[in-house]
Design an enzyme around this catalytic site. Structure first.
Site, mmCIF file in Angstrom:
data_model
loop_
_atom_site.group_PDB
_atom_site.id
_atom_site.type_symbol
_atom_site.label_atom_id
_atom_site.label_comp_id
_atom_site.label_asym_id
_atom_site.label_seq_id
_atom_site.Cartn_x
_atom_site.Cartn_y
_atom_site.Cartn_z
ATOM 1 N N ARG A 1 29.765 64.327 46.437
ATOM 2 C CA ARG A 1 30.824 64.036 47.430
ATOM 3 C C ARG A 1 30.754 62.615 47.991
ATOM 4 N NH1 ARG A 1 29.254 69.186 48.844
ATOM 5 N NH2 ARG A 1 30.707 70.772 48.061
ATOM 6 N N LYS B 1 40.142 51.185 46.666
ATOM 7 C CA LYS B 1 40.968 52.070 45.836
ATOM 8 C C LYS B 1 40.222 52.291 44.519
ATOM 9 C CE LYS B 1 45.688 51.258 47.391
ATOM 10 N NZ LYS B 1 47.029 50.780 46.999
ATOM 11 N N GLU C 1 47.602 37.581 40.791
ATOM 12 C CA GLU C 1 47.220 38.378 41.962
ATOM 13 C C GLU C 1 46.826 37.470 43.131
ATOM 14 O OE1 GLU C 1 47.672 41.524 42.307
ATOM 15 O OE2 GLU C 1 47.774 42.349 40.282
ATOM 16 N N LYS D 1 43.313 39.820 51.803
ATOM 17 C CA LYS D 1 43.321 41.262 51.491
ATOM 18 C C LYS D 1 42.393 42.027 52.434
ATOM 19 C CE LYS D 1 43.004 44.852 48.066
ATOM 20 N NZ LYS D 1 42.956 45.316 46.691
ATOM 21 N N GLU E 1 46.621 52.829 53.363
ATOM 22 C CA GLU E 1 48.016 52.522 53.033
ATOM 23 C C GLU E 1 49.032 53.436 53.734
ATOM 24 O OE1 GLU E 1 48.549 51.088 48.993
ATOM 25 O OE2 GLU E 1 50.606 51.812 49.016
ATOM 26 N N ARG F 1 49.547 48.013 54.087
ATOM 27 C CA ARG F 1 48.872 47.803 52.789
ATOM 28 C C ARG F 1 49.850 47.905 51.616
ATOM 29 N NH1 ARG F 1 42.893 49.852 50.751
ATOM 30 N NH2 ARG F 1 43.072 48.914 48.677
ATOM 31 N N ASN G 1 51.774 45.558 47.111
ATOM 32 C CA ASN G 1 52.446 45.925 45.855
ATOM 33 C C ASN G 1 53.646 45.029 45.549
ATOM 34 O OD1 ASN G 1 50.796 48.204 45.183
ATOM 35 N ND2 ASN G 1 51.722 49.255 46.922
ATOM 36 N N HIS H 1 55.202 44.901 42.077
ATOM 37 C CA HIS H 1 54.620 45.968 41.259
ATOM 38 C C HIS H 1 55.638 46.958 40.715
ATOM 39 C CE1 HIS H 1 50.834 44.318 42.438
ATOM 40 N NE2 HIS H 1 50.153 45.266 41.844
ATOM 41 N N HIS I 1 55.485 47.271 36.971
ATOM 42 C CA HIS I 1 55.086 48.503 36.267
ATOM 43 C C HIS I 1 56.148 48.908 35.257
ATOM 44 C CE1 HIS I 1 51.962 49.972 39.412
ATOM 45 N NE2 HIS I 1 51.398 49.291 38.444
ATOM 46 N N HIS J 1 48.744 43.458 33.198
ATOM 47 C CA HIS J 1 49.206 43.842 34.537
ATOM 48 C C HIS J 1 49.619 42.611 35.372
ATOM 49 C CE1 HIS J 1 49.434 46.034 38.282
ATOM 50 N NE2 HIS J 1 48.545 45.228 38.819
HETATM 51 P P1 NAD Z 1 39.911 44.956 32.458
HETATM 52 O O1 NAD Z 1 38.872 45.581 33.278
HETATM 53 O O2 NAD Z 1 40.460 45.727 31.312
HETATM 54 O O3 NAD Z 1 39.362 43.561 31.924
HETATM 55 C C1 NAD Z 1 40.196 42.765 31.101
HETATM 56 C C2 NAD Z 1 39.479 42.399 29.794
HETATM 57 O O4 NAD Z 1 38.514 41.405 30.048
HETATM 58 C C3 NAD Z 1 38.737 43.544 29.149
HETATM 59 O O5 NAD Z 1 38.850 43.429 27.751
HETATM 60 C C4 NAD Z 1 37.293 43.291 29.578
HETATM 61 O O6 NAD Z 1 36.337 43.867 28.695
HETATM 62 C C5 NAD Z 1 37.245 41.813 29.541
HETATM 63 N N1 NAD Z 1 36.253 41.177 30.399
HETATM 64 C C6 NAD Z 1 35.911 41.526 31.660
HETATM 65 N N2 NAD Z 1 35.097 40.604 32.176
HETATM 66 C C7 NAD Z 1 34.902 39.680 31.224
HETATM 67 C C8 NAD Z 1 34.168 38.464 31.167
HETATM 68 N N3 NAD Z 1 33.536 37.999 32.235
HETATM 69 N N4 NAD Z 1 34.166 37.770 30.016
HETATM 70 C C9 NAD Z 1 34.881 38.204 28.936
HETATM 71 N N5 NAD Z 1 35.623 39.320 28.941
HETATM 72 C C10 NAD Z 1 35.630 40.038 30.079
HETATM 73 O O7 NAD Z 1 41.169 44.505 33.312
HETATM 74 P P2 NAD Z 1 41.323 43.861 34.776
HETATM 75 O O8 NAD Z 1 42.503 43.001 34.687
HETATM 76 O O9 NAD Z 1 40.060 43.309 35.285
HETATM 77 O O10 NAD Z 1 41.656 45.133 35.676
HETATM 78 C C11 NAD Z 1 42.804 45.928 35.420
HETATM 79 C C12 NAD Z 1 42.544 47.293 36.021
HETATM 80 O O11 NAD Z 1 42.381 47.148 37.423
HETATM 81 C C13 NAD Z 1 43.688 48.268 35.814
HETATM 82 O O12 NAD Z 1 43.158 49.516 35.438
HETATM 83 C C14 NAD Z 1 44.325 48.362 37.193
HETATM 84 O O13 NAD Z 1 44.935 49.610 37.426
HETATM 85 C C15 NAD Z 1 43.152 48.144 38.076
HETATM 86 N N6 NAD Z 1 43.473 47.628 39.408
HETATM 87 C C16 NAD Z 1 42.938 48.270 40.476
HETATM 88 C C17 NAD Z 1 43.173 47.811 41.756
HETATM 89 C C18 NAD Z 1 42.520 48.484 42.919
HETATM 90 O O14 NAD Z 1 42.858 48.159 44.059
HETATM 91 N N7 NAD Z 1 41.580 49.375 42.686
HETATM 92 C C19 NAD Z 1 43.985 46.674 41.945
HETATM 93 C C20 NAD Z 1 44.503 46.027 40.838
HETATM 94 C C21 NAD Z 1 44.242 46.512 39.566
HETATM 95 N N1 GLY Z 2 46.002 46.491 44.784
HETATM 96 C C1 GLY Z 2 46.665 47.064 45.891
HETATM 97 C C2 GLY Z 2 45.739 47.574 46.946
HETATM 98 O O1 GLY Z 2 44.547 47.418 46.875
HETATM 99 O O2 GLY Z 2 46.206 48.161 47.865
#
Ligand code: NAD
Ligand code: GLY
Length: 366
Positions: free
Chosen positions: A123, A145, A187, A229, A239, A243, A247, A250, A254, A267
């Site tokens: 938990r 998140k 971003e 942020k 949110e 918050r 988006n 977005h 999306h 993205h």
């Molecule tokens: P990702 O984690 O897929 O990374 C992008 C690519 O870069 C992957 O191929 C990864 O293996 C590679 N990579 C990562 N670090 C590297 C490095 N230092 N050197 C070389 N390659 C590297 O994508 P992302 O853009 O980091 O994240 C996208 C994800 O984040 C989505 O799932 C999205 O939904 C999520 N997200 C979450 C939030 C949140 O608030 N939690 C906000 C925005 C996005």
């Molecule tokens: N990426 C949007 C949030 O963290 O709320």
């Protein structure tokens, strides 16, 4: 590292407050982050691309703990429930107790899944974010998140679960492909566009340095976005209101990502085009002027981001996809629009005719 380049920003959430450290060499500064691990067990979650590059930098910092790794295959498709199950099994095999810690070493995919696994184990146990993409440093690692994708949609299962610390070592960006780096810049622009005009102006002035990955500019940009942020999250952690502004771009983005079957746009690229569409819709609704949209377009282009809807996409199917957005209520479109740079607003009941006209004009290149 030079102490002057280290930035430390607090996400102020009372007893759950935590630091975001941004700088060069931080993964190797074991003493700094090791103090955050309270118990005897740690599970490092990473992926097949990142672990060979960066796991060696943190291993010695885990000496004395019982620790193991759980590695995902690379890609968004692996952010799923089956892998949460496997991460929990790995915690079980480790004998992880309630004081165990999950360490997320990777981009947003790793961070979201690792954080959700930490939220589920007994938990809720500690987790630490070690983001290795720019997007993860400026967005996904901060704010708590966590979650995974379901076959019916992206990010539909999850929990708010704050990390104990975020360690953003910009040295990891040296291996990040250019396209991923630029997607992260989208971003950064987003934060400024929503609520910080001075930051937007700073980005305009430093666009060339950022495009060239100048370390000082990169650290400053990450710090400013994280500070913005962190403030939003501290005021509205789950949110209920403000918050949702995060988006911006977005709902359009999306729809574009989905229309491209998650293959044609990253993205951040979808967010870049989506922000411009939101600006153009705001203009159409009389909320902002053409100069605001032009300013946003110029900055995105200077940072090497796409601003046009990819060829082959049509307005009506994009609108249909926008109707599925989580933010909509009572069958009405609810979008983040703006009254100009730094002045985003949540707008409910947006007329579909104006949205369709905005999409149609953008596709026609008007
Ligand atoms: P990702 O984690 O897929 O990374 C992008 C690519 O870069 C992957 O191929 C990864 O293996 C590679 N990579 C990562 N670090 C590297 C490095 N230092 N050197 C070389 N390659 C590297 O994508 P992302 O853009 O980091 O994240 C996208 C994800 O984040 C989505 O799932 C999205 O939904 C999520 N997200 C979450 C939030 C949140 O608030 N939690 C906000 C925005 C996005
Ligand atoms: N990426 C949007 C949030 O963290 O709320």
């Amino acid at each position: 590292m030079n102490a002057n380049t280290l930035r430390s920003i607090d996400v102020a959430l009372g007893q759950r407050s935590y630091p975001v450290w941004i700088g060069s060499g931080l993964l190797r500064e074991h003493g700094r982050w090791r103090a955050m691990l309270r118990g005897r067990h740690a599970l490092v979650v990473s992926n097949s691309t990142v672990a060979p590059l960066y796991l060696p930098r943190i291993e010695a910092g885990l000496d004395g703990l019982q620790w193991s790794t759980f590695l995902l295959d690379d890609g968004e498709a692996h952010k799923n429930f089956a892998n949460v199950g496997r991460a929990l099994e790995a915690l079980g095999r480790l004998g992880a107790t309630r004081d165990a810690c999950v360490v997320a070493l990777g981009g947003g995919v790793v961070g979201d899944l690792a954080g959700f696994s930490a939220a589920c184990w007994m938990r809720g146990i500690d987790f630490i974010q070690m983001p290795t993409t720019l997007l993860a440093m400026v967005d996904s690692s901060v704010g708590g998140k966590t979650g995974v994708n379901l076959p019916v949609g992206k990010n539909l299962a999850g929990a708010f679960h704050q990390p104990r610390a975020v360690i953003a070592d910009i040295d990891a960006l040296t291996t990040l492909p250019d396209r991923e780096y630029r997607a992260g810049l989208a971003e950064v622009v987003k934060g400024a566009a929503i609520g910080d005009e001075a930051f937007f102006a700073w980005l305009e002035q430093h666009a060339d340095a950022l495009a060239a990955r100048d370390s000082e500019a990169v650290i400053e940009a990450i710090a400013r976005k994280v500070r913005y942020k962190a403030g939003v999250v501290a005021r509205d952690e789950t949110e209920q209101g403000e918050r949702a502004l995060l988006n911006l771009g977005h709902t359009f983005g999306h729809a574009l990502e989905t229309a491209g079957h998650y293959r044609s746009l990253l993205h951040g690229e979808g967010v870049a085009i989506g922000m411009l569409l939101a600006a153009q819709l705001s203009e159409r609704l009389g909320m902002s002027g053409p100069a605001d949209s032009r300013r946003l377009r110029r900055l995105l282009q200077a940072l090497g981001l796409p601003v046009a809807i990819p060829p082959g996409m049509d307005a009506a199917p994009l609108l249909e996809l926008m109707r599925l957005d989580k933010k909509n209520s009572a069958g009405q479109l609810r979008l983040i629009l703006w009254r100009g740079v730094g002045r985003a607003e949540i707008v409910g009941g947006v007329g579909e005719t104006a949205v369709l006209a905005t999409l149609t004009a953008a596709i026609a290149g008007a």
